[in-house]
Scaffold this motif. Structure first.
Motif, PDB file in Angstrom:
ATOM      1  N   SER A  54      24.151  51.558 114.073  1.00  0.00           N
ATOM      2  CA  SER A  54      25.299  51.532 113.165  1.00  0.00           C
ATOM      3  C   SER A  54      24.924  50.908 111.825  1.00  0.00           C
ATOM      4  O   SER A  54      25.325  51.405 110.761  1.00  0.00           O
ATOM      5  N   GLU A  57      22.795  53.416 109.873  1.00  0.00           N
ATOM      6  CA  GLU A  57      23.596  54.508 109.321  1.00  0.00           C
ATOM      7  C   GLU A  57      24.450  54.033 108.147  1.00  0.00           C
ATOM      8  O   GLU A  57      24.609  54.751 107.162  1.00  0.00           O
ATOM      9  N   ALA A  58      24.993  52.843 108.244  1.00  0.00           N
ATOM     10  CA  ALA A  58      25.805  52.305 107.153  1.00  0.00           C
ATOM     11  C   ALA A  58      24.946  52.088 105.910  1.00  0.00           C
ATOM     12  O   ALA A  58      25.399  52.334 104.788  1.00  0.00           O
ATOM     13  N   ARG A  60      22.323  53.783 105.083  1.00  0.00           N
ATOM     14  CA  ARG A  60      21.990  55.086 104.513  1.00  0.00           C
ATOM     15  C   ARG A  60      23.163  55.691 103.751  1.00  0.00           C
ATOM     16  O   ARG A  60      22.970  56.417 102.788  1.00  0.00           O
ATOM     17  N   GLN A  61      24.381  55.421 104.191  1.00  0.00           N
ATOM     18  CA  GLN A  61      25.554  56.050 103.595  1.00  0.00           C
ATOM     19  C   GLN A  61      26.166  55.246 102.446  1.00  0.00           C
ATOM     20  O   GLN A  61      27.003  55.761 101.723  1.00  0.00           O
ATOM     21  N   ALA A  62      25.753  54.007 102.294  1.00  0.00           N
ATOM     22  CA  ALA A  62      26.323  53.178 101.230  1.00  0.00           C
ATOM     23  C   ALA A  62      25.869  53.697  99.877  1.00  0.00           C
ATOM     24  O   ALA A  62      24.677  53.859  99.630  1.00  0.00           O
ATOM     25  N   PRO A  63      26.809  53.950  98.992  1.00  0.00           N
ATOM     26  CA  PRO A  63      26.419  54.432  97.659  1.00  0.00           C
ATOM     27  C   PRO A  63      25.798  53.305  96.848  1.00  0.00           C
ATOM     28  O   PRO A  63      26.167  52.139  97.000  1.00  0.00           O
TER      29      PRO A  63
END
Length: 70
Positions: A54, A57-58, A60-63
């Motif tokens: 988790s 993944e967070a 990787r997805q954080a702008p």
């Protein structure tokens, strides 16, 4: 096995390390249907693995935050 905070944290870290090493979710060395020690190991190892996934993944997805230019 006597479950205490130290043991639980060690099992969590073991799961996190397995994720970072690229081990799949079903590579848990503990048996879900085994004795109590195995079940506890399974539960905390899986929780550590899931937590590491988790977090990855967070990340990787954080702008990326840009500057405001001030």
């Amino acid at each position: 096995m006597q479950l205490n905070r130290q043991t639980a944290l060690a099992l969590l870290q073991e799961g996190k390390a397995a994720y970072e090493a690229g081990d799949p979710f079903d590579a848990c060395p503990y048996d879900m249907y085994g004795n109590v020690e195995q079940q506890v190991g399974y539960r905390y190892w899986k929780r550590g693995w899931s937590t590491a996934r988790s977090a990855a993944e967070a990340a990787r997805q954080a702008p990326a935050r840009g500057s405001t230019g001030q």
